[in-house]
Design a protein around this motif. Structure first.
Motif, PDB file in Angstrom:
ATOM      1  N   MET A  55       0.842  -1.198   0.000  1.00 55.05           N
ATOM      2  CA  MET A  55       0.000   0.000   0.000  1.00 55.05           C
ATOM      3  C   MET A  55       0.874   1.243   0.000  1.00 55.05           C
ATOM      4  SD  MET A  55      -2.848   1.153   2.810  1.00 55.05           S
ATOM      5  CE  MET A  55      -3.687   2.722   2.667  1.00 55.05           C
ATOM      6  N   VAL A  56       0.553   2.216  -0.852  1.00 57.93           N
ATOM      7  CA  VAL A  56       1.256   3.490  -0.848  1.00 57.93           C
ATOM      8  C   VAL A  56       0.638   4.365   0.230  1.00 57.93           C
ATOM      9  CG1 VAL A  56       1.817   5.554  -2.161  1.00 57.93           C
ATOM     10  CG2 VAL A  56       1.803   3.331  -3.287  1.00 57.93           C
ATOM     11  N   ARG A  57       1.464   4.857   1.123  1.00 65.00           N
ATOM     12  CA  ARG A  57       0.949   5.632   2.239  1.00 65.00           C
ATOM     13  C   ARG A  57       1.236   7.118   2.040  1.00 65.00           C
ATOM     14  NH1 ARG A  57      -0.694   2.161   6.028  1.00 65.00           N
ATOM     15  NH2 ARG A  57       0.158   0.049   6.009  1.00 65.00           N
ATOM     16  N   LYS A  58       0.439   7.921   2.702  1.00 65.82           N
ATOM     17  CA  LYS A  58       0.616   9.365   2.643  1.00 65.82           C
ATOM     18  C   LYS A  58       1.960   9.744   3.259  1.00 65.82           C
ATOM     19  CE  LYS A  58      -1.496  13.659   4.293  1.00 65.82           C
ATOM     20  NZ  LYS A  58      -2.659  14.245   4.993  1.00 65.82           N
ATOM     21  N   VAL A  59       2.693  10.620   2.563  1.00 67.16           N
ATOM     22  CA  VAL A  59       3.943  11.149   3.104  1.00 67.16           C
ATOM     23  C   VAL A  59       3.800  12.651   3.246  1.00 67.16           C
ATOM     24  CG1 VAL A  59       5.364   9.314   2.146  1.00 67.16           C
ATOM     25  CG2 VAL A  59       4.965  11.373   0.793  1.00 67.16           C
ATOM     26  N   ALA A  60       4.474  13.200   4.235  1.00 70.63           N
ATOM     27  CA  ALA A  60       4.395  14.635   4.492  1.00 70.63           C
ATOM     28  C   ALA A  60       5.277  15.385   3.505  1.00 70.63           C
ATOM     29  CB  ALA A  60       4.821  14.928   5.921  1.00 70.63           C
ATOM     30  N   ILE A  61       4.676  16.293   2.750  1.00 66.55           N
ATOM     31  CA  ILE A  61       5.413  17.124   1.806  1.00 66.55           C
ATOM     32  C   ILE A  61       5.425  18.540   2.346  1.00 66.55           C
ATOM     33  CG2 ILE A  61       5.469  18.040  -0.548  1.00 66.55           C
ATOM     34  CD1 ILE A  61       4.097  15.438  -1.442  1.00 66.55           C
ATOM     35  N   HIS A  62       6.627  19.087   2.508  1.00 63.71           N
ATOM     36  CA  HIS A  62       6.784  20.382   3.135  1.00 63.71           C
ATOM     37  C   HIS A  62       7.260  21.423   2.129  1.00 63.71           C
ATOM     38  CE1 HIS A  62       6.139  18.379   6.924  1.00 63.71           C
ATOM     39  NE2 HIS A  62       7.174  17.579   6.715  1.00 63.71           N
ATOM     40  N   ALA A  63       7.229  22.668   2.530  1.00 63.98           N
ATOM     41  CA  ALA A  63       7.649  23.779   1.679  1.00 63.98           C
ATOM     42  C   ALA A  63       9.078  23.561   1.194  1.00 63.98           C
ATOM     43  CB  ALA A  63       7.549  25.088   2.454  1.00 63.98           C
ATOM     44  N   GLN A  64       9.285  23.762  -0.103  1.00 64.87           N
ATOM     45  CA  GLN A  64      10.608  23.624  -0.710  1.00 64.87           C
ATOM     46  C   GLN A  64      10.557  24.179  -2.119  1.00 64.87           C
ATOM     47  OE1 GLN A  64      11.297  19.176  -1.763  1.00 64.87           O
ATOM     48  NE2 GLN A  64       9.593  19.186  -0.298  1.00 64.87           N
ATOM     49  N   SER A  65      11.717  24.400  -2.694  1.00 63.96           N
ATOM     50  CA  SER A  65      11.754  24.917  -4.059  1.00 63.96           C
ATOM     51  C   SER A  65      13.006  24.423  -4.772  1.00 63.96           C
ATOM     52  CB  SER A  65      11.731  26.450  -4.066  1.00 63.96           C
ATOM     53  OG  SER A  65      12.917  26.978  -3.504  1.00 63.96           O
ATOM     54  N   GLY A 107      14.408  20.851 -12.624  1.00 60.62           N
ATOM     55  CA  GLY A 107      14.157  20.098 -11.398  1.00 60.62           C
ATOM     56  C   GLY A 107      15.045  18.874 -11.292  1.00 60.62           C
ATOM     57  N   SER A 108      15.268  18.447 -10.054  1.00 60.33           N
ATOM     58  CA  SER A 108      16.152  17.307  -9.787  1.00 60.33           C
ATOM     59  C   SER A 108      15.470  16.304  -8.877  1.00 60.33           C
ATOM     60  CB  SER A 108      17.446  17.793  -9.130  1.00 60.33           C
ATOM     61  OG  SER A 108      18.183  16.712  -8.594  1.00 60.33           O
ATOM     62  N   GLU A 109      15.447  15.053  -9.309  1.00 61.92           N
ATOM     63  CA  GLU A 109      14.877  13.986  -8.490  1.00 61.92           C
ATOM     64  C   GLU A 109      15.659  13.829  -7.192  1.00 61.92           C
ATOM     65  OE1 GLU A 109      11.925  11.558  -7.775  1.00 61.92           O
ATOM     66  OE2 GLU A 109      12.143  12.013  -9.909  1.00 61.92           O
ATOM     67  N   ALA A 110      16.977  13.971  -7.263  1.00 66.83           N
ATOM     68  CA  ALA A 110      17.833  13.739  -6.105  1.00 66.83           C
ATOM     69  C   ALA A 110      17.615  14.769  -4.998  1.00 66.83           C
ATOM     70  CB  ALA A 110      19.301  13.749  -6.532  1.00 66.83           C
ATOM     71  N   GLU A 111      17.107  15.942  -5.342  1.00 63.16           N
ATOM     72  CA  GLU A 111      16.935  17.011  -4.359  1.00 63.16           C
ATOM     73  C   GLU A 111      15.563  17.014  -3.701  1.00 63.16           C
ATOM     74  OE1 GLU A 111      17.920  20.772  -6.100  1.00 63.16           O
ATOM     75  OE2 GLU A 111      19.836  20.069  -6.880  1.00 63.16           O
ATOM     76  N   MET A 112      14.687  16.107  -4.085  1.00 64.88           N
ATOM     77  CA  MET A 112      13.328  16.104  -3.539  1.00 64.88           C
ATOM     78  C   MET A 112      13.298  15.556  -2.121  1.00 64.88           C
ATOM     79  SD  MET A 112      11.191  14.811  -6.845  1.00 64.88           S
ATOM     80  CE  MET A 112       9.650  14.806  -5.918  1.00 64.88           C
ATOM     81  N   GLU A 113      12.478  16.180  -1.283  1.00 67.73           N
ATOM     82  CA  GLU A 113      12.321  15.738   0.095  1.00 67.73           C
ATOM     83  C   GLU A 113      10.838  15.769   0.462  1.00 67.73           C
ATOM     84  OE1 GLU A 113      12.816  14.157   3.544  1.00 67.73           O
ATOM     85  OE2 GLU A 113      14.489  14.380   2.161  1.00 67.73           O
ATOM     86  N   PRO A 114      10.255  14.605   0.730  1.00 68.33           N
ATOM     87  CA  PRO A 114      10.870  13.277   0.761  1.00 68.33           C
ATOM     88  C   PRO A 114      11.108  12.741  -0.646  1.00 68.33           C
ATOM     89  CG  PRO A 114       8.524  13.093   1.091  1.00 68.33           C
ATOM     90  CD  PRO A 114       8.809  14.565   1.058  1.00 68.33           C
ATOM     91  N   GLU A 142       3.386  22.912   0.827  1.00 68.91           N
ATOM     92  CA  GLU A 142       3.046  22.413   2.152  1.00 68.91           C
ATOM     93  C   GLU A 142       1.734  21.629   2.051  1.00 68.91           C
ATOM     94  OE1 GLU A 142       4.190  21.826   5.993  1.00 68.91           O
ATOM     95  OE2 GLU A 142       5.216  23.309   4.743  1.00 68.91           O
ATOM     96  N   GLY A 143       1.810  20.333   2.298  1.00 69.89           N
ATOM     97  CA  GLY A 143       0.619  19.500   2.199  1.00 69.89           C
ATOM     98  C   GLY A 143       0.160  19.263   0.770  1.00 69.89           C
ATOM     99  N   PHE A 144       1.095  19.290  -0.160  1.00 71.23           N
ATOM    100  CA  PHE A 144       0.766  19.102  -1.581  1.00 71.23           C
ATOM    101  C   PHE A 144      -0.078  17.845  -1.790  1.00 71.23           C
ATOM    102  CE2 PHE A 144       2.104  17.133  -5.691  1.00 71.23           C
ATOM    103  CZ  PHE A 144       1.563  18.077  -6.549  1.00 71.23           C
ATOM    104  N   GLY A 145      -1.182  17.989  -2.507  1.00 65.26           N
ATOM    105  CA  GLY A 145      -2.039  16.861  -2.835  1.00 65.26           C
ATOM    106  C   GLY A 145      -3.139  16.569  -1.835  1.00 65.26           C
ATOM    107  N   GLU A 146      -3.155  17.251  -0.698  1.00 65.16           N
ATOM    108  CA  GLU A 146      -4.143  16.941   0.335  1.00 65.16           C
ATOM    109  C   GLU A 146      -5.561  17.338  -0.059  1.00 65.16           C
ATOM    110  OE1 GLU A 146      -2.786  18.626   3.994  1.00 65.16           O
ATOM    111  OE2 GLU A 146      -1.164  17.160   4.239  1.00 65.16           O
ATOM    112  N   GLU A 147      -5.703  18.090  -1.155  1.00 66.43           N
ATOM    113  CA  GLU A 147      -7.038  18.487  -1.608  1.00 66.43           C
ATOM    114  C   GLU A 147      -7.769  17.370  -2.338  1.00 66.43           C
ATOM    115  OE1 GLU A 147      -4.334  19.215  -5.100  1.00 66.43           O
ATOM    116  OE2 GLU A 147      -4.213  19.390  -2.912  1.00 66.43           O
ATOM    117  N   THR A 148      -7.078  16.288  -2.677  1.00 67.34           N
ATOM    118  CA  THR A 148      -7.731  15.174  -3.364  1.00 67.34           C
ATOM    119  C   THR A 148      -8.633  14.415  -2.389  1.00 67.34           C
ATOM    120  OG1 THR A 148      -6.037  13.521  -2.862  1.00 67.34           O
ATOM    121  CG2 THR A 148      -5.673  14.908  -4.806  1.00 67.34           C
TER     122      THR A 148
END
Length: 287
Positions: free
Chosen positions: A1-11, A16-23, A240-246
């Motif tokens: 199961m894919v679980r919700k992960v916390a996505i925080h403010a970042q730029s 764009g770089s995959e390696a720099e993404m958090e999480p 911050e909270g990206f995707g939580e509107e779904t």
């Protein structure tokens, strides 16, 4: 199961770089078992260096396909995609360049056919976006640039690919939920995605009699480098909270998109063409 992960403010900065993404994003679900659904097939995937494109490349490889990956300039990300595909025991050919240029698009097809001896699957995945909240401030240059990358490239690539495609081959175009919901800060991007849906329908009607299936995927919010490099670049707090509107209350992971492309590329979808699949977290768009 894919679980919700916390996505925080970042730029980040484009592309764009995959390696720099958090999480970090998840590319393939643990335990996903290939079933040789694409055994011996050859696929060209644009924007395959990261995000959805990387996940598609890995899933295709696990299902038995060799892939060519087109990327703009993200060499480290592209090299990692190549490593991951080769770890699945398949070949991965990298092609660097700008898909806004028609001649480069034609070269991508020619080079793939030259390297692998053919082509069975075209995945038009690459795309870009910029935030603009006032149409009167949206420059002519930005409007043209977004259409050149997102829409025109799909025309150039499909046109060049069709002479090489035959019975049971497939074209899969990446659209977006934004073609249906129309966010007010992505007018140009949403317009390109709406055009892609219509392009998919018309092209399917033109070629389905030859056994070539043309479909689209319209993802909802998915955690890819495009988000911090565009939404986050405009305002890091937007993530911050990206995707939580779904309705599911979370963003999707690339690992949840790869199998959708496998389905449309394989004979599991043998009676499906001209359609758009909606992996969007439960948003009902009636389209």
């Amino acid at each position: 199961m894919v679980r919700k992960v916390a996505i925080h403010a970042q730029s980040q900065t484009l592309p764009g770089s995959e390696a720099e993404m958090e999480p970090p994003a998840e590319m393939i679900r643990p335990g996903y078992r290939g079933a040789s659904k694409l055994e011996g097939k050859i696929a060209l995937i644009t924007g395959g260096d990261s995000g959805i494109g990387r996940s598609v490349a890995i899933h295709f490889a696990r299902e038995g396909a060799d892939v060519a990956v087109v990327y703009l300039s993200e060499r480290e990300d592209a090299a990692e995609t190549q490593r991951l595909v080769e770890a699945e025991g398949r070949r991965c050919h990298l092609i660097e360049g700008d898909l806004a240029e028609a001649e480069f698009c034609r070269r991508c097809i020619d080079e793939t056919v030259q390297v692998y001896g053919g082509l069975n699957i075209l995945v038009n995945n690459a795309g870009t976006q910029w935030v603009c909240q006032d149409l009167t401030e949206l420059s002519d240059e930005q409007w043209r640039s977004v259409f050149e990358t997102n829409m025109h490239s799909q025309f150039y690539l499909a046109k060049a690919a069709l002479p090489h495609l035959g019975e049971d081959d497939a074209i899969i175009n990446n659209a977006s939920v934004n073609a249906y919901i129309g966010p007010d800060f992505l007018v140009d991007y949403s317009a390109t995605k709406g055009a892609i849906v219509s392009f998919t329908r018309s092209l399917s009607n033109q070629v389905v009699g030859r056994g070539i299936r043309v479909n689209a995927v319209a993802p909802g919010p998915v955690w890819t480098p495009l988000q911090p490099a565009t939404l986050g670049a405009h305002d890091p707090q937007w993530l911050e909270g990206f995707g939580e509107e779904t309705p599911m209350g979370r963003a999707g992971q690339p690992s949840e998109l790869g199998p959708v492309f496998v389905f449309l590329a394989s004979l599991d979808a043998s009676f499906i063409s001209g359609q758009t699949i909606h992996p969007n977290g439960g948003t009902v768009v009636n389209g």
